[in-house]
Design a protein around this motif. Sequence first.
Motif, short mmCIF file in Angstrom:
data_model
loop_
_atom_site.label_atom_id
_atom_site.label_comp_id
_atom_site.label_asym_id
_atom_site.label_seq_id
_atom_site.Cartn_x
_atom_site.Cartn_y
_atom_site.Cartn_z
N LYS A 1 1.65 -11.62 4.78
CA LYS A 1 1.52 -10.08 4.98
C LYS A 1 0.28 -9.68 4.34
O LYS A 1 -0.27 -10.26 3.66
CB LYS A 1 2.69 -9.38 4.32
CG LYS A 1 4.02 -9.93 4.77
CD LYS A 1 5.23 -8.96 4.12
CE LYS A 1 6.69 -9.38 4.81
NZ LYS A 1 6.79 -10.65 4.47
N GLU A 2 -0.39 -8.57 5.02
CA GLU A 2 -1.60 -8.10 4.51
C GLU A 2 -1.18 -7.29 3.37
O GLU A 2 -0.55 -6.62 3.39
CB GLU A 2 -2.41 -7.36 5.50
CG GLU A 2 -2.85 -8.11 6.83
CD GLU A 2 -3.81 -9.12 6.43
OE1 GLU A 2 -4.79 -8.87 5.69
OE2 GLU A 2 -3.89 -10.37 6.80
N GLN A 3 -2.15 -7.29 2.41
CA GLN A 3 -1.98 -6.44 1.21
C GLN A 3 -2.05 -4.97 1.61
O GLN A 3 -1.55 -4.13 0.92
CB GLN A 3 -2.94 -6.82 0.10
CG GLN A 3 -2.83 -6.19 -1.31
CD GLN A 3 -1.55 -6.60 -1.94
OE1 GLN A 3 -1.33 -7.60 -2.08
NE2 GLN A 3 -0.90 -5.50 -2.45
N ARG A 4 -3.08 -4.69 2.50
CA ARG A 4 -3.38 -3.39 3.07
C ARG A 4 -2.00 -2.68 3.58
O ARG A 4 -1.78 -1.27 3.62
CB ARG A 4 -4.50 -3.14 3.66
CG ARG A 4 -4.39 -3.86 5.07
CD ARG A 4 -5.66 -3.71 5.87
NE ARG A 4 -5.72 -4.14 7.28
CZ ARG A 4 -5.89 -5.51 7.62
NH1 ARG A 4 -6.03 -6.40 6.64
NH2 ARG A 4 -5.79 -5.88 8.74
N PHE A 5 -1.25 -3.46 3.91
CA PHE A 5 0.14 -2.93 4.64
C PHE A 5 1.24 -3.07 3.59
O PHE A 5 2.20 -2.26 3.64
CB PHE A 5 0.30 -3.25 5.88
CG PHE A 5 -0.67 -3.42 6.83
CD1 PHE A 5 -1.30 -2.28 7.05
CD2 PHE A 5 -1.11 -4.59 7.76
CE1 PHE A 5 -2.38 -2.06 8.05
CE2 PHE A 5 -2.06 -4.56 8.70
CZ PHE A 5 -2.81 -3.12 8.62
N GLY A 6 1.31 -4.35 2.85
CA GLY A 6 2.51 -4.49 2.08
C GLY A 6 3.67 -4.67 2.90
O GLY A 6 3.67 -4.70 4.18
N ILE A 7 4.77 -4.96 2.23
CA ILE A 7 6.06 -5.36 3.08
C ILE A 7 6.64 -4.06 3.80
O ILE A 7 7.10 -4.20 4.88
CB ILE A 7 7.13 -5.53 1.70
CG1 ILE A 7 6.68 -7.05 1.14
CG2 ILE A 7 8.45 -5.58 2.32
CD1 ILE A 7 7.64 -7.38 0.17
N ILE A 8 6.51 -2.86 3.41
CA ILE A 8 7.30 -1.56 4.00
C ILE A 8 6.34 -1.41 5.19
O ILE A 8 6.84 -1.26 6.52
CB ILE A 8 6.94 -0.50 3.13
CG1 ILE A 8 7.80 -0.63 2.01
CG2 ILE A 8 7.76 0.74 4.13
CD1 ILE A 8 9.16 -0.89 1.93
N GLY A 9 5.16 -1.56 5.09
CA GLY A 9 4.28 -1.42 6.32
C GLY A 9 4.33 -2.59 7.41
O GLY A 9 4.34 -2.36 8.68
N SER A 10 4.71 -3.75 6.90
CA SER A 10 4.86 -4.84 7.72
C SER A 10 6.23 -4.84 8.43
O SER A 10 6.46 -5.18 9.54
CB SER A 10 4.88 -6.14 6.74
OG SER A 10 3.59 -6.35 6.45
N THR A 11 7.28 -4.50 7.57
CA THR A 11 8.60 -4.48 8.22
C THR A 11 8.79 -3.43 9.21
O THR A 11 9.44 -3.68 10.24
CB THR A 11 9.87 -4.46 6.98
OG1 THR A 11 9.56 -3.37 6.27
CG2 THR A 11 9.67 -5.98 6.40
N LEU A 12 8.18 -2.43 9.12
CA LEU A 12 8.30 -1.15 9.91
C LEU A 12 7.44 -1.48 11.28
O LEU A 12 7.86 -1.20 12.39
CB LEU A 12 7.61 0.00 9.33
CG LEU A 12 7.75 1.30 10.04
CD1 LEU A 12 9.21 1.59 10.62
CD2 LEU A 12 7.03 2.56 9.58
#
Length: 562
Positions: free
Chosen positions: A323-334
């Motif tokens: 996962k990209e740090q600029r998105f994080g887990i929430i930005g990635s799962t959404l």
Amino acid sequence: MSDVGLNVLWAVAALAVVILILAAVHRPLGAYMAWVYTGPKNWRVERGIYKLSGVSADAEQTWRTYLRSVLIFSAGGLLLVYALQRMQPFLPASLGLPAVEEGLAFNTAASFVGNTNWQSYSPEQTLGLTVQMAGLAVQNFLSAAVGLAVAIALVRGLASKGSGTIGNAWVDITRGTVRLLLPIAAVGALLLVVAGVVQNLASPEAVSTVTGTVQNIPGGPVASQEAIKMLGTNGGGFFNANSAHPFENPNPFSSLVQILLVLIIPFSLPRTFGLMVGSPRQGRAILVVMAGLFITSYALLTWAELAANGAAPEAAGGAMEGKEQRFGIIGSTLFATTTTGTSTGAVNSMHDSYTALGGALPMLNMMLGEVAPGGVGSGLYGMLILAIVAVFVAGLLVGRTPEYLGKRIGRHEITLASLYLLVTPTLVLTGTALSFGIPALRESITGTSLLNDGNHGLSEVLYAFTSAANNNGSAFAGLTANTPWLNWALGLAILLGRFLPILLVLALAGKLAAQRPIPATAGTLPTHRPLFQGMLAGVTLLFTALTYFPVLALGPLAEGTI
């Protein structure tokens, strides 16, 4: 506030922003799309297109003629994209790249014509700017317009008073492209440029790195292709890293724009459906089921990635690998829920690096038939097929009359709906079984394609065929798919997974259009109330569970229990 509470707050806030924007767009865009496909007048540019192509815009088509038009149009696109790839060295702005190999060219052409955009190659190292713009970007528009046209044809079948016709495919495809996809994509491209997405026609620029080596930094018309890639629920990236690449998706704002581009049409189409059949509450019922499945999947996927066990995930606050740090887990799962709940193969994180149970959820989103909310057009007609099955099941269970919107669901109608639901599972399970069951193919898979063995290796192949047959295009990136077997097998799965369902949907539309509506009686099941919404969601989940559970138990579910 604890880390758990903060994560929950961020997850809810991110979802709330998306819901609020979609809620604001839903009614006006849904009404606009209803006008696009029912308005009596053709624009001047549309009349010019009809004249050049020899199309009679006033001619109504039966389902067979409509199907022929869709197949001819799509076959032409397939040949064009294939030819452009094979002739690449002779095209302008080819960037010195060679012709694409036959199997890969077929796979890519099938993929983009089938609204799948599966990529068995690194785009910036394989395709020049002309192929990207004249081939891939054009098909991003046209394949999405085909999906919209088929959905509208089914809606017309439900709304028909017995005419037996379902519209004109050439008019529907033209209007969907000119009036809907082009203007929204233009606005989306401008927003992405503002967000920092690259947009130029420059050749790769050579720069010196801190280690003294030279690296070629590619450019290109990224924002314009990115906009329709997302809006048309296509997903093919300009770069190999797709929407995880900083040139395609540089920051959280650009990621939000891309998520909204994916969702605005699929979540607005139920409004269009309700208006066209003369009952907006029927559209709201479909929307509620789509939204419920989407929110549930997002919550479960976010939980799975935040709750990852192990020292490294716990130190990082969750499963941050891939996962990209600029998105994080929430930005990635959404983002992952959005793109696999629709037929969009874009990724801003690597699904192959998700936890075992987390990786199962994007796969399950596709196995549901991508109806939460589904691809442009395909999500609506997929959910309407499930609604017809749910009505029929209700008639069997509680003695209600099997009818939907005044149309009787008899033997022919339920046969077509059932065959529709069986197409993609057959392709997925057959392709996966052949890959491991035939010794020569198994040797290619295990020796060349798989990065991982065991349960995860099975999941990689299962994900690939699930993605291809459901016209998604995302992948577990550990799989090397550029092999003769996977190029041809996945290409065929894409074409069959796209056009066999379209054939069945249009045949069903023709059957429904030939019926005169019957009045509701005391035995008619109301299909706009919570009871039916729950039944529709249950049929969707139950069918998937019964079909795919055995193979999921051998792959991600088994891996998740280790």
